[in-house]
Design an enzyme around this catalytic site. Sequence first.
Site, PDB file in Angstrom:
ATOM      1  N   GLU A 154       0.815  -1.218   0.000  1.00 44.48           N
ATOM      2  CA  GLU A 154       0.000   0.000   0.000  1.00 44.48           C
ATOM      3  C   GLU A 154       0.854   1.276   0.000  1.00 44.48           C
ATOM      4  O   GLU A 154       0.830   2.075   0.940  1.00 44.48           O
ATOM      5  CB  GLU A 154      -0.951  -0.006   1.203  1.00 44.48           C
ATOM      6  CG  GLU A 154      -1.948  -1.146   1.162  1.00 44.48           C
ATOM      7  CD  GLU A 154      -2.833  -1.230   2.396  1.00 44.48           C
ATOM      8  OE1 GLU A 154      -3.850  -1.938   2.340  1.00 44.48           O
ATOM      9  OE2 GLU A 154      -2.497  -0.588   3.418  1.00 44.48           O
ATOM     10  N   GLU A 310      -6.588  -7.606  -1.036  1.00 43.08           N
ATOM     11  CA  GLU A 310      -7.088  -7.568   0.341  1.00 43.08           C
ATOM     12  C   GLU A 310      -8.522  -7.068   0.353  1.00 43.08           C
ATOM     13  O   GLU A 310      -8.868  -6.131  -0.362  1.00 43.08           O
ATOM     14  CB  GLU A 310      -6.264  -6.607   1.220  1.00 43.08           C
ATOM     15  CG  GLU A 310      -4.847  -7.006   1.506  1.00 43.08           C
ATOM     16  CD  GLU A 310      -4.165  -5.994   2.425  1.00 43.08           C
ATOM     17  OE1 GLU A 310      -4.890  -5.260   3.146  1.00 43.08           O
ATOM     18  OE2 GLU A 310      -2.929  -5.920   2.411  1.00 43.08           O
TER      19      GLU A 310
END
Length: 674
Positions: A154, A310
Amino acid sequence: MTSTPRWPDVDGIAYGGDYTPEQWSRETWREDVALMREAGVNLVSIGIFAWALLETAEGEFDFTWLDEVVELLHENGIRVDMGTPTASPPAWFFAAHPDARVITRDGVTLGFGARGMASHSAPAYREAAVRIATELAQRYGNHPAVVLWHVHNEYGVPVGEDYSPHAVREWRLWLQERYGSLDALNAAWGTAFWGQHYTDWEHVGAPAAAPSTVNPAQRLDYARFTDHQLRACFIAERDAIRAHSDRPITTNFMANQHNGCDLWAWAREVDIVSDDHYLWAADEEGEIGLAIAADLTRSVGGGAPWILMEHSTSAVNWQPRNIAKRPGEMARNSLSHLGRGADGILFFQWRASRSGAEKFHSAMLPHAGTDSRVWREVVDLGARLDRLEEVRGSRVHADVAILWDFESFWAQDLEWRPSEDVGHDERIRAYYERLWRDGITVDFALPGQDLSGYKLVIAPAQYMLSLADADNLNRYVEGGGTLLVSFFSAVVDEHDAVHAGGFGAPLEPALGVRVEEHLPLREGATGDIDWNGQTLRADVWQEDLVLAGAEVRATYLGGPAAGEPAITRNHHGAGVGWYVSTRPDAAGLAAIMTAVYADAGVAPADVPAGVEIVRRRRDDAEFVVAINHTTEAVQLPVEGINLLTRTEITGMLSLAGGDVAVIRSPRTAAREQV
């Protein structure tokens, strides 16, 4: 690199999640693997936060435990997405290199104890990241269990911009390469305003906090620079891995968060696009926000299948109010992503952590264990995905595009705009939601891309628009396309300077109108419009429009622009350009879009409210993913084989409240609409 990167060598739809065996005993590892097999897991991501346990001191490595985990997974037929742990440098790194810490815009040096806290411009960080990536690739690059590489985690979250001395040094070099001379920099930034003219590169600082609003062109460039620095770190790790492995390489995007990354640029650097998606608990119709993120992820990847790297089985732990998912919601979320192009459905994380900042984050194996609703739904979802193997590789088709331009968003979000109530997220959601409710599938696109394949292009929030991109949109309409532009668009160029000719001037050929003045409304004020004798509610914004060939389709009934044009329609070449200069409510937007659809030749799907329909197609078949977000059963006119139940549907599908169906049918023109 020995061959071209390909889709990960995983049978069927990839299913699994982040696995953190370093948090657990070896006895638990064996239990985990047995439960993974029960749940149908075939891919797990490992090593993402394990730097401190892999490189125990600078240049000293211990892979013993990771070797054991990789072999255990391999023996049980579970593939590995190998992560590089560079989002969380060890304590020894910061002790040795305190200058690698991030400094915020306010001058605060961030400390150790979280994640994502290293300066991406610090040479020591770059060197350490490449070193650990190289060691991992040399050791596992050709291991048969490792089918995918997962660089970092991320990017841009929780921190992107850095104002450390390392960043400022790199910033000046970046500017010199971008502009070539101080004269060009001064011109681009408009430094004659407020006496900001530069005569020496060493005087050009980062746009740190100042007594008043900082030069917006400088801040826009700093956002571009930050994105470049983050991406340069990814590329350095990627290339280090690629020297030793031919497996595909990705990093997990966050399409539903503006984290300082231009995903169009990032998508060009990965072998496979992957995304992390978490519902916003405050959004009572989170399925619509989910669809936006999924469509954006597919779009930046050029329509190719992608991986949901995710999402959550139930609640997350980092929002003000973390709402748990209700029965069946996890499956609806997962299969909506699949319907919108995902060939991998993964979660954070496999087993819920007992310690640390995310111990209240849901997991595939929750704290409640296997005697729990969440676990039963995880096992059920694995069985469903196993029946959908043939969907893999098919693609989504859309006739409508919505413009999504990260750089424009960065510019619009800066200070001192005409109204704080004008936001790109809100306008994109409003127009997207209208199409979602009308059963129309959407791609996202940049204003400079080839748009000729779309019947309708919508620009809900294109505040910044270069002349080249404006020419592209004008040509799109001239060639027969239908373009709808919302207010506060085409206002500035790529340097955040107002266009010569005034607001909206670059799109005058397509729209046949220009904006003389913005007329934002006071808080709580409304400004109704007259649409073919029907009163439509609108708020926040009006504009003083000057017609340049367009016809008036709606006028203001009140407010500062009372009696003046509110919505216009213009013929340009073979196409039509619409301009909506205010913010209509949902009912008003429905009426307007009905007329726009007619111009574009786009037909809304006749589906019940709250039912989501998406199609994936291959040459010989199409797959209709039907999701009922309501509590009541609905009837849908589809035919084919329901892959989830292995039953044949003839004439009408009865879809229970909260349920999902995936229908395979032969690919024929007659089946293009529900």
